[in-house]
Design an enzyme around this catalytic site. Structure first.
Site, short mmCIF file in Angstrom:
data_model
loop_
_atom_site.label_atom_id
_atom_site.label_comp_id
_atom_site.label_asym_id
_atom_site.label_seq_id
_atom_site.Cartn_x
_atom_site.Cartn_y
_atom_site.Cartn_z
N GLU A 1 11.32 15.46 15.00
CA GLU A 1 11.56 15.41 13.56
C GLU A 1 10.74 16.50 12.89
O GLU A 1 9.53 16.58 13.11
CB GLU A 1 11.14 14.03 13.03
CG GLU A 1 11.46 13.85 11.58
CD GLU A 1 11.03 12.48 11.07
OE1 GLU A 1 9.88 12.09 11.29
OE2 GLU A 1 11.86 11.81 10.43
N GLY B 1 -4.40 0.89 5.03
CA GLY B 1 -3.20 0.48 5.78
C GLY B 1 -3.57 -0.33 7.01
O GLY B 1 -2.97 -1.37 7.30
N LYS C 1 0.86 -1.20 0.00
CA LYS C 1 0.00 0.00 0.00
C LYS C 1 0.89 1.24 0.00
O LYS C 1 1.53 1.55 0.99
CB LYS C 1 -0.89 0.05 1.24
CG LYS C 1 -1.97 1.13 1.09
CD LYS C 1 -2.46 1.70 2.38
CE LYS C 1 -1.66 2.84 2.91
NZ LYS C 1 -1.66 4.08 2.11
N GLY D 1 -5.17 3.78 -0.93
CA GLY D 1 -6.10 4.37 0.01
C GLY D 1 -5.47 4.98 1.24
O GLY D 1 -4.26 4.93 1.45
N GLU E 1 10.46 1.01 9.88
CA GLU E 1 11.46 2.05 9.55
C GLU E 1 10.79 3.38 9.84
O GLU E 1 9.93 3.82 9.09
CB GLU E 1 11.83 1.96 8.06
CG GLU E 1 12.45 0.65 7.63
CD GLU E 1 13.86 0.47 8.15
OE1 GLU E 1 14.47 1.47 8.58
OE2 GLU E 1 14.34 -0.67 8.16
N GLY F 1 -4.39 5.70 5.06
CA GLY F 1 -3.75 4.83 6.04
C GLY F 1 -4.73 4.17 7.00
O GLY F 1 -4.71 2.93 7.16
N PRO F 2 -5.58 4.96 7.67
CA PRO F 2 -6.46 4.33 8.66
C PRO F 2 -7.47 3.35 8.05
O PRO F 2 -8.08 2.57 8.78
CB PRO F 2 -7.19 5.55 9.27
CG PRO F 2 -6.29 6.71 9.00
CD PRO F 2 -5.64 6.42 7.68
N CYS G 1 14.09 10.63 6.11
CA CYS G 1 14.08 10.10 7.48
C CYS G 1 15.45 10.16 8.13
O CYS G 1 15.59 10.46 9.31
CB CYS G 1 13.57 8.67 7.48
SG CYS G 1 14.47 7.65 6.30
P1 NAD Z 1 2.82 8.27 7.85
O1 NAD Z 1 3.17 7.46 9.03
O2 NAD Z 1 1.80 9.32 7.98
O3 NAD Z 1 2.32 7.34 6.66
C1 NAD Z 1 3.11 6.27 6.16
C2 NAD Z 1 2.19 5.24 5.54
O4 NAD Z 1 1.37 4.68 6.57
C3 NAD Z 1 1.24 5.80 4.48
O5 NAD Z 1 1.09 4.87 3.44
C4 NAD Z 1 -0.06 5.93 5.26
O6 NAD Z 1 -1.20 5.86 4.43
C5 NAD Z 1 0.01 4.74 6.18
N1 NAD Z 1 -0.81 4.83 7.39
C6 NAD Z 1 -1.22 5.95 8.05
N2 NAD Z 1 -1.98 5.60 9.12
C7 NAD Z 1 -2.03 4.25 9.15
C8 NAD Z 1 -2.63 3.30 10.03
N3 NAD Z 1 -3.35 3.68 11.07
N4 NAD Z 1 -2.45 1.99 9.77
C9 NAD Z 1 -1.71 1.59 8.72
N5 NAD Z 1 -1.13 2.44 7.85
C10 NAD Z 1 -1.28 3.76 8.06
O7 NAD Z 1 4.20 8.89 7.31
P2 NAD Z 1 4.40 9.87 6.08
O8 NAD Z 1 3.95 11.23 6.48
O9 NAD Z 1 3.85 9.26 4.84
O10 NAD Z 1 6.00 9.85 5.94
C11 NAD Z 1 6.83 10.62 6.74
C12 NAD Z 1 7.40 9.82 7.87
O11 NAD Z 1 8.03 8.64 7.36
C13 NAD Z 1 8.49 10.55 8.62
O12 NAD Z 1 8.34 10.38 10.00
C14 NAD Z 1 9.76 9.89 8.12
O13 NAD Z 1 10.84 9.98 9.01
C15 NAD Z 1 9.32 8.50 7.92
N6 NAD Z 1 10.21 7.81 6.99
C16 NAD Z 1 11.06 6.85 7.48
C17 NAD Z 1 11.94 6.20 6.63
C18 NAD Z 1 12.88 5.14 7.14
O14 NAD Z 1 13.38 4.36 6.35
N7 NAD Z 1 13.15 5.06 8.42
C19 NAD Z 1 11.95 6.52 5.27
C20 NAD Z 1 11.09 7.50 4.81
C21 NAD Z 1 10.21 8.13 5.69
#
Ligand code: NAD
Length: 489
Positions: free
Chosen positions: A386, A214, A177, A208, A252, A210-211, A286
């Site tokens: 962050e 995902g 996703k 779609g 991650e 996340g909530p 990140c």
């Molecule tokens: P996010 O956590 O808002 O979303 C990431 C993904 O999770 C999206 O696909 C989203 O739709 C999904 N998601 C959201 N709520 C969910 C839920 N309740 N259940 C399951 N899935 C859900 O993050 P973002 O804003 O898309 O990305 C930024 C963040 O990602 C930053 O904190 C960044 O540091 C981190 N990041 C980490 C790495 C790494 O490798 N460590 C790499 C890139 C980004």
């Protein structure tokens, strides 16, 4: 049509299940917005548990056949992908620029340009599955972990490859996703993957919010491993979702990485290198080195060099060849970054350049001025949280122990850097850092080295053979004495 005039996307209503693009069962829609113009690019399905159900069923059906192939054979299934990506690179670049807002050069060189190298690496992964190992009278083997659910963020939409491909090479089947914020590039890449003719159900894409999508994926009992990249907040929700099924999580998450410049290091190169690292991808990485630690006596020098380097960043439309800094991804992220900048001012950090005002001449788009703060204290909000925008914090330290203490004074532990007179000295300090990756002097990123976090930056590793093995289970078979299958030790 030229890249400037063509509408980059249209609305999509499909998902990729069981080897075909089929209508999503979603009723809602997610809007996708161009961060540089604030214009609507199109809409995608809002997500549905029914799509996830169908995708997991397809992946489960495909598992036995895919797992029965050898890893080299599975890796070889991707052999044509590099060429397909090269042929369609311009389209992919265009989509990345439109939905993420990174500059044309960065999209071309990094987002799309590095995909070919990733694919070459994955072809090599096929030969890296460990052979059966003998331990006493036992034969120990690696088996594919099962059906993998992959959930990825928007900052590098093709970053899902570093999860999905090792999973597939290891013999797992996958439901992925992507982020609803930047989905069109993944749709196009999925169309290219479709041309490879993988067995139906081996690779599936649901779309779609996340909530909705995902959460349904992470909590599905048919998923054996959930590999997630995103924020700590969502990481916690993933852990709750996987708990009832005891599904293995790979997380991650975010970072607040420190670059330490020791006495005797090439100071100007180190300050400029850290600022570059902090601002890359419009400050949305990140592992970004967002805390620069310098000897307290060098604070003014560091601020001056950082300001000069930051003045070379030109915010503007990402397709404009003169632009070197695009917008942050959306209005929520824009408000968040500006909120952090205001918090730094309120908490007494020294603003060296940038600030909360819009860069001149950019009335629309989620632009943030390239910002540097000096005299940042370790407990200030901008030193702890962050930001995910082009904001560098410079902190002073007394001596080596103090530098290590400040660097480790973080809930995160994803990345970092040590600049020193010699690599030996830098490594000596790097060994004391509670973090998953450390850049030593001018060392560059290596996609084959394990990547992942200590502390709240996550659990598990991606990249190379370490990433591959995350998608396997270990099986011990106890052989009878004298068995012809005994493995030499
Ligand atoms: P996010 O956590 O808002 O979303 C990431 C993904 O999770 C999206 O696909 C989203 O739709 C999904 N998601 C959201 N709520 C969910 C839920 N309740 N259940 C399951 N899935 C859900 O993050 P973002 O804003 O898309 O990305 C930024 C963040 O990602 C930053 O904190 C960044 O540091 C981190 N990041 C980490 C790495 C790494 O490798 N460590 C790499 C890139 C980004």
């Amino acid at each position: 049509m030229s890249i400037e005039t063509r509408p980059p996307t249209t609305t999509r209503e499909d998902v990729y299940l069981d080897g075909a693009f089929v209508p999503s069962a979603s009723t809602g829609r997610c809007a996708v917005v161009n961060p540089a113009t604030e214009d609507l690019l199109g809409e995608v399905p809002g997500g549905s548990a029914d799509d996830v159900e169908r995708a997991v069923a397809a992946a489960s059906r495909a598992f036995d056949g895919w797992a029965a192939l050898g890893a080299p054979e599975r890796a070889a299934s991707f052999a044509g992908l590099g060429e397909l990506i090269e042929r369609h690179a311009d389209e992919l670049v265009e989509l990345i620029v439109a939905e993420v807002g990174v500059t044309l050069a960065w999209a071309r060189d990094v987002h799309v340009g590095r995909l070919a190298a990733n694919i070459a690496n994955l072809l090599r992964l096929g030969d890296q599955m460990p052979a059966p190992q003998g331990i006493g009278q036992s034969m120990v083997v690696r088996e594919p972990a099962g059906v993998v659910g992959s959930i990825s963020p928007w900052n590098y939409p093709f970053g899902f490859f570093t999860k999905v491909v090792p999973a597939l090479v290891a013999g797992c089947t996958v439901v992925t996703k992507p982020s609803e914020v930047a989905p069109f590039s993944v749709y196009r890449l999925t169309e290219l993957i479709d041309e490879l003719g993988l067995p139906p159900g081996v690779f599936n894409v649901v779309m779609g919010a996340g909530p909705v999508a995902g959460a349904a994926l992470a909590g599905h009992p048919g998923i054996d491993v959930v590999t997630f990249t995103g924020s700590v907040r969502t990481g916690r929700q993933i852990l709750e979702a996987v708990a009832p099924n005891i599904t293995r999580p790979i997380l991650e998450l975010g970072g607040k990485s420190a670059a330490i410049i020791l006495e005797g290091a090439p100071f100007e190169q180190a300050v400029r290198g850290t600022l570059w690292n902090c601002y890359m991808n419009n400050g949305q990485v990140c592992g970004a080195q967002t805390r620069l630690l310098v000897p307290r006596s060098r604070m003014a020098d560091a601020a001056e060099i950082a300001a000069a380097a930051a003045s070379g960043y030109v915010p503007g439309p990402p397709l404009d060849p003169g632009t070197t800094l695009g917008p942050v991804v959306n209005s929520a992220q824009h408000a968040r970054v500006l909120g952090y900048i205001r918090s730094a001012l309120a908490e007494g950090a020294t603003l060296v350049c940038g600030g909360p005002e819009r860069p001149a001449g950019l009335e629309r788009g989620y632009f943030v001025a390239p910002t540097v703060f000096a005299d940042v204290q370790p407990d200030m909000t901008i030193a702890r949280e962050e930001i995910f925008g082009p904001v560098l914090s410079i902190l002073g330290y007394e001596d080596e122990d103090d530098a290590v203490r400040i660097a480790n004074h973080s809930d995160y532990g994803l990345s970092g850097a040590v600049w020193a007179e010699s690599d030996e000295e830098a490594v000596r300090i790097a060994r004391r850092l509670r973090t998953g990756q450390v850049q030593i002097n001018a060392g560059v990123f290596n996609g084959l080295a394990p990547f992942g976090g200590f502390k709240r930056s996550g659990m598990g590793r991606e990249g190379g053979v370490f990433g591959l093995l995350e998608f396997s289970e270990v099986k011990s078979m106890q052989l009878p004495a004298g068995s012809p299958l005994t493995v030499a030790q």
